[in-house]
Enzyme design. Sequence first.
Site, PDB file in Angstrom:
ATOM      1  N   ALA A   7      -2.385   1.922   9.364  1.00 41.49           N
ATOM      2  CA  ALA A   7      -1.518   2.002  10.560  1.00 41.49           C
ATOM      3  C   ALA A   7      -0.238   1.096  10.287  1.00 41.49           C
ATOM      4  O   ALA A   7       0.594   1.329  11.427  1.00 41.49           O
ATOM      5  CB  ALA A   7      -2.236   1.585  11.730  1.00 41.49           C
ATOM      6  N   ARG A  12       8.456  -3.458   4.135  1.00 40.95           N
ATOM      7  CA  ARG A  12       8.908  -3.640   2.780  1.00 40.95           C
ATOM      8  C   ARG A  12       9.436  -2.436   1.780  1.00 40.95           C
ATOM      9  O   ARG A  12      10.002  -2.685   0.801  1.00 40.95           O
ATOM     10  CB  ARG A  12       8.037  -4.570   2.002  1.00 40.95           C
ATOM     11  N   LYS A  19       4.502   4.030   4.604  1.00 44.16           N
ATOM     12  CA  LYS A  19       4.395   3.713   3.209  1.00 44.16           C
ATOM     13  C   LYS A  19       2.954   4.331   2.769  1.00 44.16           C
ATOM     14  O   LYS A  19       2.822   4.735   1.514  1.00 44.16           O
ATOM     15  CB  LYS A  19       4.272   2.194   3.031  1.00 44.16           C
ATOM     16  N   GLY A  74      -1.681  -6.392  13.503  1.00 45.43           N
ATOM     17  CA  GLY A  74      -2.260  -6.986  12.560  1.00 45.43           C
ATOM     18  C   GLY A  74      -3.676  -6.190  11.897  1.00 45.43           C
ATOM     19  O   GLY A  74      -4.048  -5.354  12.706  1.00 45.43           O
ATOM     20  N   ASP A  99      -3.479   0.467   1.275  1.00 48.67           N
ATOM     21  CA  ASP A  99      -2.428   0.349   0.245  1.00 48.67           C
ATOM     22  C   ASP A  99      -2.699  -0.136  -1.080  1.00 48.67           C
ATOM     23  O   ASP A  99      -1.959  -0.629  -1.642  1.00 48.67           O
ATOM     24  CB  ASP A  99      -1.115  -0.407   1.028  1.00 48.67           C
ATOM     25  N   GLU A 151      -2.774 -17.021   4.421  1.00 50.89           N
ATOM     26  CA  GLU A 151      -1.831 -15.908   4.066  1.00 50.89           C
ATOM     27  C   GLU A 151      -0.687 -16.689   3.415  1.00 50.89           C
ATOM     28  O   GLU A 151      -0.399 -17.914   3.733  1.00 50.89           O
ATOM     29  CB  GLU A 151      -1.277 -15.101   5.174  1.00 50.89           C
ATOM     30  N   LYS A 314       4.048  27.165 -16.010  1.00 54.46           N
ATOM     31  CA  LYS A 314       3.095  26.975 -14.430  1.00 54.46           C
ATOM     32  C   LYS A 314       2.441  28.257 -14.242  1.00 54.46           C
ATOM     33  O   LYS A 314       2.870  29.199 -14.679  1.00 54.46           O
ATOM     34  CB  LYS A 314       4.260  26.904 -13.486  1.00 54.46           C
ATOM     35  N   ASN A 340       3.371  35.574 -30.218  1.00 56.19           N
ATOM     36  CA  ASN A 340       4.496  34.472 -30.619  1.00 56.19           C
ATOM     37  C   ASN A 340       5.375  34.770 -29.232  1.00 56.19           C
ATOM     38  O   ASN A 340       6.150  35.903 -29.401  1.00 56.19           O
ATOM     39  CB  ASN A 340       4.917  34.479 -31.694  1.00 56.19           C
ATOM     40  N   TYR A 350      10.411  35.020  -9.627  1.00 57.23           N
ATOM     41  CA  TYR A 350      10.828  34.992  -8.407  1.00 57.23           C
ATOM     42  C   TYR A 350      12.099  35.757  -7.989  1.00 57.23           C
ATOM     43  O   TYR A 350      13.139  35.830  -8.505  1.00 57.23           O
ATOM     44  CB  TYR A 350      11.027  33.456  -8.254  1.00 57.23           C
TER      45      TYR A 350
HETATM   46  C1  UD1 Z   1      -3.208  -7.868   3.204  1.00 59.29           C
HETATM   47  C2  UD1 Z   1      -4.221  -9.233   3.365  1.00 59.29           C
HETATM   48  C3  UD1 Z   1      -3.823 -10.330   2.294  1.00 59.29           C
HETATM   49  C4  UD1 Z   1      -4.395  -9.653   1.132  1.00 59.29           C
HETATM   50  C5  UD1 Z   1      -3.301  -8.341   0.865  1.00 59.29           C
HETATM   51  C6  UD1 Z   1      -3.958  -7.566  -0.345  1.00 59.29           C
HETATM   52  C7  UD1 Z   1      -4.285  -9.737   6.041  1.00 59.29           C
HETATM   53  C8  UD1 Z   1      -3.765 -10.594   7.150  1.00 59.29           C
HETATM   54  N1  UD1 Z   1      -3.890 -10.007   4.689  1.00 59.29           N
HETATM   55  O1  UD1 Z   1      -1.891  -8.636   3.276  1.00 59.29           O
HETATM   56  O2  UD1 Z   1      -4.670 -11.382   2.479  1.00 59.29           O
HETATM   57  O3  UD1 Z   1      -3.897 -10.352  -0.337  1.00 59.29           O
HETATM   58  O4  UD1 Z   1      -3.750  -7.424   2.085  1.00 59.29           O
HETATM   59  O5  UD1 Z   1      -3.096  -6.515  -0.405  1.00 59.29           O
HETATM   60  O6  UD1 Z   1      -4.902  -8.789   5.969  1.00 59.29           O
HETATM   61  N2  UD1 Z   1      -2.188  -2.475   8.422  1.00 59.29           N
HETATM   62  C9  UD1 Z   1      -2.698  -1.723   9.742  1.00 59.29           C
HETATM   63  N3  UD1 Z   1      -2.374  -2.224  11.071  1.00 59.29           N
HETATM   64  C10 UD1 Z   1      -1.762  -3.436  11.168  1.00 59.29           C
HETATM   65  C11 UD1 Z   1      -1.312  -4.061   9.854  1.00 59.29           C
HETATM   66  C12 UD1 Z   1      -1.605  -3.640   8.925  1.00 59.29           C
HETATM   67  O7  UD1 Z   1      -3.229  -0.780   9.727  1.00 59.29           O
HETATM   68  O8  UD1 Z   1      -1.308  -3.909  12.415  1.00 59.29           O
HETATM   69  C13 UD1 Z   1      -2.770  -1.629   7.555  1.00 59.29           C
HETATM   70  C14 UD1 Z   1      -1.527  -1.500   6.655  1.00 59.29           C
HETATM   71  O9  UD1 Z   1      -1.006  -0.131   6.791  1.00 59.29           O
HETATM   72  C15 UD1 Z   1      -1.702  -1.749   4.994  1.00 59.29           C
HETATM   73  C16 UD1 Z   1      -3.134  -2.906   5.381  1.00 59.29           C
HETATM   74  O10 UD1 Z   1      -3.371  -2.747   6.573  1.00 59.29           O
HETATM   75  O11 UD1 Z   1      -2.461  -0.713   4.530  1.00 59.29           O
HETATM   76  C17 UD1 Z   1      -2.699  -4.073   4.833  1.00 59.29           C
HETATM   77  O12 UD1 Z   1      -1.536  -4.540   5.596  1.00 59.29           O
HETATM   78  P1  UD1 Z   1      -0.156  -5.233   4.715  1.00 59.29           P
HETATM   79  O13 UD1 Z   1       0.795  -5.327   5.996  1.00 59.29           O
HETATM   80  O14 UD1 Z   1       0.013  -4.417   3.772  1.00 59.29           O
HETATM   81  O15 UD1 Z   1      -0.886  -6.684   4.601  1.00 59.29           O
HETATM   82  P2  UD1 Z   1      -0.551  -7.474   3.225  1.00 59.29           P
HETATM   83  O16 UD1 Z   1       0.639  -8.346   3.755  1.00 59.29           O
HETATM   84  O17 UD1 Z   1      -0.461  -6.947   2.183  1.00 59.29           O
HETATM   85 MG    MG Z   2      -0.320  -4.870   1.765  1.00 62.72          MG
END
Ligand code: UD1
Ligand code: MG
Length: 416
Positions: A7, A12, A19, A74, A99, A151, A314, A340, A350
């Site tokens: 979500a 970044r 992303k 979060g 991710d 973190e 293709k 050949n 197309y």
């Molecule tokens: C997170 C971890 C970190 C770890 C890293 C590994 C936490 C607090 N930190 O950090 O310890 O080393 O992943 O890759 O978990 N997401 C949601 N909702 C939110 C926030 C995030 O669904 O409100 C999802 C993002 O889309 C993503 C995943 O959770 O797929 C991780 O979020 P991201 O913001 O990338 O966390 P990191 O800072 O990478």
């Molecule tokens: Mg991440």
Amino acid sequence: MAIIMAAGKGTRMKSKNSKLVQKIYGKEMVKRAVENAKKAGINDIVTVVGYKKEQVMQVLGDSVKYAVQEEMLGTGHAVMQAAKFLEGKKGRVLVLNGDVPILRPETINRLLDKSIDNKEAATLLTAIYDDPFGYGRIIRDEGGNIEGIVEEKDATEEQKEISEINAGIYCFDIEALLEALKEIKPNNSQGEYYLTDVIEIIGNKGLKTGAVIVEDNTEILGVNDRMQLQMVTKILQHRINSELMMSGVTIEDINSTYIYDDVKIGMDTVIHPNTTIKSDVEIGEDCEIGPNSYIREGCRIANKVKIGSFVEIKKAIIEEGTKVPHLSYMGDCEIGSGTNIGCGTITCNYDGLKKSKTIIGKDCFVGSNVNFVAPVKIGDNVLVAAGSTVTEDAPTDSLVIARERQTNKEGWNANK
Ligand code: UD1
Ligand code: MG
């Protein structure tokens, strides 16, 4: 069962899109995360969506269930949104960052097995990184027991020195997770509910926590920006290419050869540099492909076929021993064995509205610079004269000439 967090906004990445739908080798990273869980045998998957949720849902369709996170507060808050799928259930749940796209299914299973064997309420996947910047750090006590995760943004200078990082892949006892989620608070530098806080909470309740340290550090790379997107792509490229080499395919240059997922290539086939082969392609044994060629989806290439330099194909079905040696586009076609195809030959597939097929028989000789205006069908053992633009079908054993006759005007240029 598994929960995949997808979500987040992905600030970044600096993109107009989520992303999670950024592609690695043509496949969205969230789709990779889901497929990795499925390959590990987990079919009951809840994906937490929020930012640009329609994009993520379009990619995953009905392969997963969804929980919606309205406000991105979060990773802990994200998992809370999926709680209704866990209520009343016993056993274990995996939580995966959406991710982290190139995690191996075997690693997911190792995490699950350790959690079950050691009866742990929380088991994390960790890695030792030379450069741990940006990741959560694992805090252990003198005895090596995990105390919690801090973190990057909340870490002290001393904690930043810790090289063991959190991969964002967890296995929880469902009841312990649900209880701990109720206790997390957004009292950190980002004002977020961190999922990582549940580790300490679970430990403080006297329940067992543990970790599996990955052997291959590259598989848990998280993708937060476009540099990491490139890093993960390169690692996947090397992984796929080396697996093919180990199975008997020669790849002359591992760095400039891009072979997508699930391509089948037979033994003793040689892939020359700068070649791209997309998914849904099968290539037989003893073939030569490239250099500088592009094999797109839907191609079926039999044994001993040569696809030479600067060729794009293709949806091409090419039978044994046939050669397309240089500078051709062959799309939506079937070519029989022992044929050949001359340099510069093109299938005109197309017409601006729809695609049509070119069918060429076996043992044909197609001269250079021939255009096949599809739909068109050529029999076996046909000779097509160089420079022909073929618009009509031709029977077996015929000679096809489809070009202007040459006129020589003698002396015309002598006094110029
Ligand atoms: C997170 C971890 C970190 C770890 C890293 C590994 C936490 C607090 N930190 O950090 O310890 O080393 O992943 O890759 O978990 N997401 C949601 N909702 C939110 C926030 C995030 O669904 O409100 C999802 C993002 O889309 C993503 C995943 O959770 O797929 C991780 O979020 P991201 O913001 O990338 O966390 P990191 O800072 O990478
Ligand atoms: Mg991440």
